[in-house]
Design a protein around this motif. Sequence first.
Motif, PDB file in Angstrom:
ATOM      1  N   THR A  54       0.834  -1.195   0.000  1.00 13.06           N
ATOM      2  CA  THR A  54       0.000   0.000   0.000  1.00 13.06           C
ATOM      3  C   THR A  54       0.875   1.253   0.000  1.00 13.06           C
ATOM      4  OG1 THR A  54      -0.125   0.056   2.412  1.00 13.06           O
ATOM      5  CG2 THR A  54      -1.814  -1.227   1.249  1.00 13.06           C
ATOM      6  N   ALA A  55       0.255   2.393  -0.260  1.00  9.88           N
ATOM      7  CA  ALA A  55       1.003   3.645  -0.358  1.00  9.88           C
ATOM      8  C   ALA A  55       1.846   3.943   0.883  1.00  9.88           C
ATOM      9  CB  ALA A  55       0.037   4.793  -0.652  1.00  9.88           C
ATOM     10  N   ILE A  58       5.074   2.173   0.724  1.00 10.96           N
ATOM     11  CA  ILE A  58       5.991   2.598  -0.335  1.00 10.96           C
ATOM     12  C   ILE A  58       6.905   3.698   0.158  1.00 10.96           C
ATOM     13  CG2 ILE A  58       6.081   3.775  -2.591  1.00 10.96           C
ATOM     14  CD1 ILE A  58       3.514   2.237  -3.304  1.00 10.96           C
ATOM     15  N   PHE A  62       3.804   9.558   2.003  1.00 12.45           N
ATOM     16  CA  PHE A  62       2.352   9.470   1.885  1.00 12.45           C
ATOM     17  C   PHE A  62       1.697   9.737   3.234  1.00 12.45           C
ATOM     18  CE2 PHE A  62      -1.689   7.191   1.985  1.00 12.45           C
ATOM     19  CZ  PHE A  62      -2.298   7.668   0.831  1.00 12.45           C
ATOM     20  N   ASN A 156      -7.513   4.621   4.077  1.00 13.62           N
ATOM     21  CA  ASN A 156      -6.703   4.332   2.891  1.00 13.62           C
ATOM     22  C   ASN A 156      -6.841   2.871   2.523  1.00 13.62           C
ATOM     23  OD1 ASN A 156      -4.522   4.981   0.899  1.00 13.62           O
ATOM     24  ND2 ASN A 156      -3.444   3.408   2.082  1.00 13.62           N
ATOM     25  N   GLU A 157      -7.256   2.602   1.290  1.00 10.18           N
ATOM     26  CA  GLU A 157      -7.477   1.244   0.806  1.00 10.18           C
ATOM     27  C   GLU A 157      -8.323   0.438   1.797  1.00 10.18           C
ATOM     28  OE1 GLU A 157      -4.717  -0.973  -1.533  1.00 10.18           O
ATOM     29  OE2 GLU A 157      -3.279   0.677  -1.519  1.00 10.18           O
ATOM     30  N   TYR A 248      -8.372   2.841  -4.833  1.00 11.08           N
ATOM     31  CA  TYR A 248      -8.405   2.753  -6.289  1.00 11.08           C
ATOM     32  C   TYR A 248      -9.845   2.520  -6.729  1.00 11.08           C
ATOM     33  CZ  TYR A 248      -7.914  -2.315  -5.347  1.00 11.08           C
ATOM     34  OH  TYR A 248      -8.050  -3.589  -4.870  1.00 11.08           O
ATOM     35  N   GLN A 310      -4.900  10.540  -7.127  1.00  9.99           N
ATOM     36  CA  GLN A 310      -3.964  10.588  -6.005  1.00  9.99           C
ATOM     37  C   GLN A 310      -2.710  11.387  -6.340  1.00  9.99           C
ATOM     38  OE1 GLN A 310      -3.031   7.033  -3.469  1.00  9.99           O
ATOM     39  NE2 GLN A 310      -0.992   7.205  -4.384  1.00  9.99           N
ATOM     40  N   ARG A 344       6.165   6.449  -8.000  1.00 10.07           N
ATOM     41  CA  ARG A 344       5.197   5.364  -7.809  1.00 10.07           C
ATOM     42  C   ARG A 344       3.899   5.917  -7.214  1.00 10.07           C
ATOM     43  NH1 ARG A 344       5.468  -0.090  -5.770  1.00 10.07           N
ATOM     44  NH2 ARG A 344       3.377  -0.975  -6.101  1.00 10.07           N
ATOM     45  N   LEU A 345       4.004   6.811  -6.236  1.00 10.08           N
ATOM     46  CA  LEU A 345       2.821   7.350  -5.574  1.00 10.08           C
ATOM     47  C   LEU A 345       2.009   8.262  -6.487  1.00 10.08           C
ATOM     48  CD1 LEU A 345       4.296   8.294  -2.077  1.00 10.08           C
ATOM     49  CD2 LEU A 345       2.690   6.434  -2.550  1.00 10.08           C
ATOM     50  N   MET A 353       0.527   4.977  -9.174  1.00  4.60           N
ATOM     51  CA  MET A 353      -0.766   4.993  -8.482  1.00  4.60           C
ATOM     52  C   MET A 353      -1.510   6.307  -8.692  1.00  4.60           C
ATOM     53  SD  MET A 353       0.743   3.424  -4.905  1.00  4.60           S
ATOM     54  CE  MET A 353      -0.849   3.153  -4.112  1.00  4.60           C
ATOM     55  N   PHE A 357      -5.640   5.445  -8.403  1.00  8.71           N
ATOM     56  CA  PHE A 357      -5.991   5.769  -7.016  1.00  8.71           C
ATOM     57  C   PHE A 357      -6.514   7.201  -6.954  1.00  8.71           C
ATOM     58  CE2 PHE A 357      -3.617   2.019  -6.437  1.00  8.71           C
ATOM     59  CZ  PHE A 357      -3.881   1.522  -5.171  1.00  8.71           C
TER      60      PHE A 357
END
Length: 388
Positions: A54-55, A58, A62, A156-157, A248, A310, A344-345, A353, A357
């Motif tokens: 998950t973010a 990472i 975040f 988150n998620e 997402y 996101q 990536r974020l 993402m 996301f």
Amino acid sequence: MSGASTPLAHELAARIVEDGPLTIADYMAACLLHPRHGYYSTREPFGQGGDFVTAPEISQMFGELVGLWAADSWMRLGSPAPFTLAELGPGRGTLMADALRAARIVPGFLDAARLVLVEASPRLREVQKRALAGHAVEWADRVEDLPAGPLILLANEFVDALPIRQFVRVPEGIAERMVGLDEASPPGAGALAFGLRPGARLEPDAERRLLAAPAGAVLEICPLGQSVAAHVAARLGRDGGAALFVDYGHKGEREPLGGFGDTLQALRAHVYDDPLAHPGAADLTAHVDFAALAVAARKNGARAFGPVGQGEWLERLGLPARAARLKRDAGPEAAAAIDAAALRLAGTHEQGMGALFKALALVHPSLGTPAGFAAGEEFVGNIGDETA
């Protein structure tokens, strides 16, 4: 279809023989939450050693930016003390730990916060306790159990893992997609297979949408997600506060294709899997219909902003500046890792993402536009009567 490949698969096959096919929602709930064989009851799903990342896993950036969003929302509320700072589905506690570390720069925020994590898993509660050592933490089983008063809520998620139901447009009207047993498999094999139960009925707006769609269209509905959004919105309207949902998903009816499609997916060891192949041993999720959450929130007294990608949301909150600050004290390898994490974020490339996301904010009607959102991004209209 899939044979009875796990202990839970055997149990589900016996249940289907006894009681008939399962809705997708019942199947998901069993796979994820069964007390002995459920996915979240038996394994560590997070991180490189688990099934997904998950973010917050990472990069610390975040959680830090989410923490500053929470502190900014608290100040917009007039800095109430005390207030509840809550997180739904906090995983290993990584996001909250990073958020609290960043928010300590805001005078009074941590002293005023009553930290409550909504987590049903005893195993994960122990993990969260270690991650948040040094903070006074309380736990609740459900969002309805959060203490009264002003609320800042983070999720988150979370919604993507809530059970969904799937409905299909068929020539005769609407059918519900079910999980049953494959009639062509050998007796006793317990092979799970998808099927359709005709004659399904939906609430009027959803039924209108699906009946107007072409044959084969699939409409996913997350009753629990809408219920959570409605409850949080009513709570914000009554006690004041703000809520942030990052996940997402899509914009529902506002999407070019109307928000239709089968998005049920399984993930096992970072690889996509057949959703029926390993019940209880793979993560099951579905894309979030953000419009449905926003409509439920608006109907229950909150303003909704977004959803916003996101990537754009993080950049508005200062992701580039935070990455640059971290790189100042980093060597070449660490600096490259920071750049890769930021990409990536926020990136919109295949592995990024930033686009798939999205962020959705729910706020008390008197609050202004929350951080990371623009005034023109307030969600207006209802399903079937949208103006934006």
